[in-house]
Design a protein around this motif. Structure first.
Motif, PDB file in Angstrom:
ATOM      1  N   ALA A 163      14.578   3.301  -3.852  1.00  0.00           N
ATOM      2  CA  ALA A 163      13.365   2.824  -4.530  1.00  0.00           C
ATOM      3  C   ALA A 163      12.203   2.716  -3.553  1.00  0.00           C
ATOM      4  O   ALA A 163      11.067   3.103  -3.872  1.00  0.00           O
ATOM      5  N   GLY A 164      12.499   2.196  -2.345  1.00  0.00           N
ATOM      6  CA  GLY A 164      11.453   2.074  -1.335  1.00  0.00           C
ATOM      7  C   GLY A 164      10.933   3.431  -0.900  1.00  0.00           C
ATOM      8  O   GLY A 164       9.724   3.611  -0.701  1.00  0.00           O
ATOM      9  N   ALA A 165      11.837   4.402  -0.759  1.00  0.00           N
ATOM     10  CA  ALA A 165      11.437   5.749  -0.340  1.00  0.00           C
ATOM     11  C   ALA A 165      10.544   6.406  -1.388  1.00  0.00           C
ATOM     12  O   ALA A 165       9.535   7.050  -1.054  1.00  0.00           O
ATOM     13  N   VAL A 166      10.893   6.248  -2.658  1.00  0.00           N
ATOM     14  CA  VAL A 166      10.078   6.816  -3.738  1.00  0.00           C
ATOM     15  C   VAL A 166       8.675   6.209  -3.720  1.00  0.00           C
ATOM     16  O   VAL A 166       7.658   6.912  -3.858  1.00  0.00           O
ATOM     17  N   TYR A 167       8.630   4.893  -3.535  1.00  0.00           N
ATOM     18  CA  TYR A 167       7.329   4.203  -3.480  1.00  0.00           C
ATOM     19  C   TYR A 167       6.488   4.714  -2.311  1.00  0.00           C
ATOM     20  O   TYR A 167       5.287   4.989  -2.461  1.00  0.00           O
ATOM     21  N   LEU A 168       7.107   4.864  -1.135  1.00  0.00           N
ATOM     22  CA  LEU A 168       6.375   5.333   0.043  1.00  0.00           C
ATOM     23  C   LEU A 168       5.883   6.768  -0.129  1.00  0.00           C
ATOM     24  O   LEU A 168       4.800   7.123   0.342  1.00  0.00           O
ATOM     25  N   VAL A 169       6.676   7.585  -0.830  1.00  0.00           N
ATOM     26  CA  VAL A 169       6.241   8.966  -1.103  1.00  0.00           C
ATOM     27  C   VAL A 169       4.997   8.954  -1.990  1.00  0.00           C
ATOM     28  O   VAL A 169       4.042   9.712  -1.763  1.00  0.00           O
ATOM     29  N   LEU A 170       5.005   8.088  -2.997  1.00  0.00           N
ATOM     30  CA  LEU A 170       3.844   7.987  -3.882  1.00  0.00           C
ATOM     31  C   LEU A 170       2.603   7.537  -3.110  1.00  0.00           C
ATOM     32  O   LEU A 170       1.495   8.064  -3.327  1.00  0.00           O
ATOM     33  N   ILE A 171       2.783   6.580  -2.202  1.00  0.00           N
ATOM     34  CA  ILE A 171       1.648   6.130  -1.382  1.00  0.00           C
ATOM     35  C   ILE A 171       1.171   7.271  -0.489  1.00  0.00           C
ATOM     36  O   ILE A 171      -0.040   7.491  -0.325  1.00  0.00           O
ATOM     37  N   ALA A 172       2.129   8.013   0.095  1.00  0.00           N
ATOM     38  CA  ALA A 172       1.775   9.133   0.967  1.00  0.00           C
ATOM     39  C   ALA A 172       0.966  10.184   0.214  1.00  0.00           C
ATOM     40  O   ALA A 172       0.021  10.776   0.763  1.00  0.00           O
ATOM     41  N   ILE A 173       1.323  10.427  -1.043  1.00  0.00           N
ATOM     42  CA  ILE A 173       0.588  11.399  -1.852  1.00  0.00           C
ATOM     43  C   ILE A 173      -0.875  10.971  -2.013  1.00  0.00           C
ATOM     44  O   ILE A 173      -1.779  11.814  -2.098  1.00  0.00           O
ATOM     45  N   MET A 174      -1.103   9.672  -2.013  1.00  0.00           N
ATOM     46  CA  MET A 174      -2.470   9.168  -2.182  1.00  0.00           C
ATOM     47  C   MET A 174      -3.200   8.969  -0.856  1.00  0.00           C
ATOM     48  O   MET A 174      -4.382   8.634  -0.842  1.00  0.00           O
ATOM     49  N   VAL A 175      -2.484   9.143   0.279  1.00  0.00           N
ATOM     50  CA  VAL A 175      -3.102   8.914   1.589  1.00  0.00           C
ATOM     51  C   VAL A 175      -3.185  10.182   2.431  1.00  0.00           C
ATOM     52  O   VAL A 175      -4.215  10.454   3.072  1.00  0.00           O
ATOM     53  N   VAL A 176      -2.118  10.985   2.442  1.00  0.00           N
ATOM     54  CA  VAL A 176      -2.067  12.142   3.341  1.00  0.00           C
ATOM     55  C   VAL A 176      -3.098  13.219   3.008  1.00  0.00           C
ATOM     56  O   VAL A 176      -3.817  13.684   3.908  1.00  0.00           O
ATOM     57  N   PRO A 177      -3.242  13.657   1.755  1.00  0.00           N
ATOM     58  CA  PRO A 177      -4.266  14.671   1.462  1.00  0.00           C
ATOM     59  C   PRO A 177      -5.669  14.160   1.789  1.00  0.00           C
ATOM     60  O   PRO A 177      -5.965  12.965   1.628  1.00  0.00           O
ATOM     61  N   ALA A 178      -6.529  15.053   2.249  1.00  0.00           N
ATOM     62  CA  ALA A 178      -7.887  14.666   2.636  1.00  0.00           C
ATOM     63  C   ALA A 178      -8.668  14.064   1.476  1.00  0.00           C
ATOM     64  O   ALA A 178      -9.586  13.264   1.676  1.00  0.00           O
ATOM     65  N   ASN A 179      -8.318  14.465   0.248  1.00  0.00           N
ATOM     66  CA  ASN A 179      -9.014  13.926  -0.930  1.00  0.00           C
ATOM     67  C   ASN A 179      -8.158  12.908  -1.679  1.00  0.00           C
ATOM     68  O   ASN A 179      -8.351  12.668  -2.873  1.00  0.00           O
ATOM     69  N   GLY A 180      -7.185  12.288  -0.960  1.00  0.00           N
ATOM     70  CA  GLY A 180      -6.289  11.319  -1.578  1.00  0.00           C
ATOM     71  C   GLY A 180      -7.025  10.131  -2.165  1.00  0.00           C
ATOM     72  O   GLY A 180      -8.103   9.735  -1.694  1.00  0.00           O
ATOM     73  N   LEU A 181      -6.448   9.536  -3.203  1.00  0.00           N
ATOM     74  CA  LEU A 181      -7.083   8.420  -3.900  1.00  0.00           C
ATOM     75  C   LEU A 181      -7.316   7.215  -2.997  1.00  0.00           C
ATOM     76  O   LEU A 181      -8.266   6.448  -3.213  1.00  0.00           O
ATOM     77  N   LEU A 182      -6.442   7.027  -1.999  1.00  0.00           N
ATOM     78  CA  LEU A 182      -6.577   5.863  -1.119  1.00  0.00           C
ATOM     79  C   LEU A 182      -7.329   6.181   0.174  1.00  0.00           C
ATOM     80  O   LEU A 182      -7.379   5.356   1.082  1.00  0.00           O
TER      81      LEU A 182
END
Length: 511
Positions: free
Chosen positions: A273-292
């Motif tokens: 569960a923690g890994a899935v959550y961290l992947v979702l956060i990464a999707i919003m942080v790693v890309p240059a146009n990420g939501l976060l």
């Protein structure tokens, strides 16, 4: 084996003196009340004398304001609630503990710490004990209760000296308390206090929970390696071969409680569960146009960094619920707020302390005494040409000495930050950098101060394995950890600075 005898060494006499002096100090709550009263009196005397100073930021003349005055009395009464509810660390810490406390109450923290130590290969047991102790500060005080006795049983089962296991566990939990690989409640607590102090100089100043993160991540492997070396090359040879005849007769028969398959499944599901959550956060942080991401793709100044506390809160809630549901500790949705409420009960002492500390800090700021002392101190250091790394190292040593008398890290920082954060800011130091310097000293001396409330408990664990053990035994075993950890941490601190490395996202020594 070197144990206490009838004659005390100079160092032991010094520790006895520290214990006597520290025991005469009032409870931290009352200490802040007395300090607030002192600020009222001192500000009034100094203010009536017409003392003023020049603000180096804008060149304006600033006068010390007396609290014993019509305006001062009105401020004391009207600001009391705002001082408390608006105190930056309060909300940060309580929010963090909602998640971390939930993980602790459902048993995830204990299962994680126990499994790491029990599953470690024999050659890596010492590293596992110290590393788990360091990371175990996520569970706050629970780590003091779990790690040292568990380490003693593991060491004994492996034919090693159980007191060395206790020492390694206590060193990781106590001397390595401030380090970690993820953001903890300590980061939130200290950064909040630092922000309060820094804003007396610059209203826009902000120290975030991640401002010391890079340095603290790097500290974990350093402390593990050094702590394991000390345990195996210094402490165990000094203790010699263990003689079980001095035990209390029952402890040697204790069996290490195996983790049930259900708890392992709970930890596995929590990890997923923690890994899935961290992947979702990464999707919003790693890309240059990420939501976060921030403006123009920035990470340092972004919603990710500015909202790190709620993101961590959600992480711990998710893994705790996954573990609790799997192990059937959580059977209904109502169980989650119940466990959270229990964790808040454990924070009652902290909340009470913060009420008094917030008043002291607010009075100190309103009267301009903090700025006056900071400017005066900065001018003195500048005139004496005492600046750069030597003055910061001197501050680290001072904090280490004070920690021998004031064990609570938050209470000590609440005392020191209003004076030293502005002082160093006037010398162009980043407040997060000074906070880091404080943390090194506060952490490493935890295991040798007689005022540590867990020292009697650790001593009781030791006596179970050797009834001859006393305070002298404990402190003589733990002193090498303090001296070596502090020395190497200071060296690492200096090298880190000389290399120009950030101690956190976008955080360097200079403002």
């Amino acid at each position: 084996m070197s144990l206490e005898n009838g004659k005390k060494s100079v160092f032991m006499k010094f520790l006895d003196g520290v214990e006597r002096a520290g025991n005469k100090l009032p409870h931290p709550f009352m200490l802040f009340i007395y300090l607030a009263a002192a600020v009222i009196l001192i500000s009034s005397v100094v203010g009536w004398a017409g003392v003023s100073f020049e603000d180096p930021q804008n060149g304006e003349t600033v006068a010390v304001q007396p609290l014993i005055s019509e305006e001062g009395l009105e401020y004391i009464l009207s600001s009391m609630l705002d001082n408390f509810t608006g105190f930056a660390p309060l909300g940060l810490v309580l929010v963090m503990m909602l998640g971390i406390g939930l993980a602790q109450k459902v048993g995830l923290m204990e299962t994680f710490m126990t499994s790491v130590i029990l599953k470690a290969p024999k050659k890596l047991v010492t590293y596992a004990v110290i590393g788990t102790g360091i990371i175990g500060n996520l569970a706050s005080d629970a780590a003091f209760v779990i790690i040292p006795p568990l380490a003693a049983m593991v060491f004994y089962a492996l034919g090693r000296h159980p007191l060395a296991g206790i020492a390694a566990g206590f060193a990781g939990v106590g001397a390595g308390f401030t380090a970690n690989i993820i953001i903890t409640g300590t980061d939130a607590l200290l950064s909040g206090i630092s922000t309060e102090a820094a804003q007396t100089v610059n209203e826009s100043a902000n120290v975030t929970p991640v401002d010391n993160w890079y340095y603290m991540i790097a500290s974990v492997p350093m402390l593990m390696i050094v702590g394991a070396w000390l345990t195996e090359r210094v402490i165990e040879p000094r203790l010699g071969i263990y003689d079980g005849s001095y035990s209390d007769g029952t402890v040697l028969g204790n069996q290490i409680e195996e983790i049930t398959p259900e708890r392992f499944r709970g930890m596995r599901n929590a990890g997923i569960a923690g890994a899935v959550y961290l992947v979702l956060i990464a999707i919003m942080v790693v890309p240059a146009n990420g939501l976060l991401r921030g403006e123009n793709g920035a990470i340092v100044e972004s919603p990710f960094i500015s909202n790190i506390v709620p993101l961590i809160l959600f992480f711990f809630i998710i893994v705790a619920v996954a573990y609790g549901v799997t192990t059937k500790v959580i059977n209904s949705t109502s169980d989650v707020p119940e466990f959270m409420a229990q964790s808040m009960k454990d924070m009652a002492g902290y909340i009470t302390l913060i009420f008094a500390a917030a008043q002291f800090i607010a009075y100190f700021e309103w009267t301009n005494l903090s700025s006056y002392m900071a400017v005066s101190g900065a001018n003195f250091l500048t005139a004496a040409d005492f600046s750069g790394l030597p003055v910061v190292v001197g501050f680290i040593l001072l904090a280490g000495v004070l920690n021998m008398f004031i064990f609570s890290g938050s209470a000590q920082w609440a005392l020191m930050a209003p004076i030293f954060i502005p002082l160093f800011m006037y010398l162009d130091y980043n407040p997060a950098y000074i906070q880091l310097a404080y943390r090194l000293a506060d952490s490493t001396t935890n295991v040798i101060t007689p005022l540590n409330p867990y020292v009697p408990m650790i001593l009781a664990f030791m006596k179970q394995y050797d009834h001859r053990a006393g305070f002298g035994t404990l402190f003589s075993i733990m002193l090498p950890y303090t001296l070596v950890f502090l020395t190497l941490w200071i060296v690492m601190f200096i090298v880190w600075n000389l290399l120009g490395l950030p101690i956190g996202p976008g955080v360097y020594m200079d403002l």
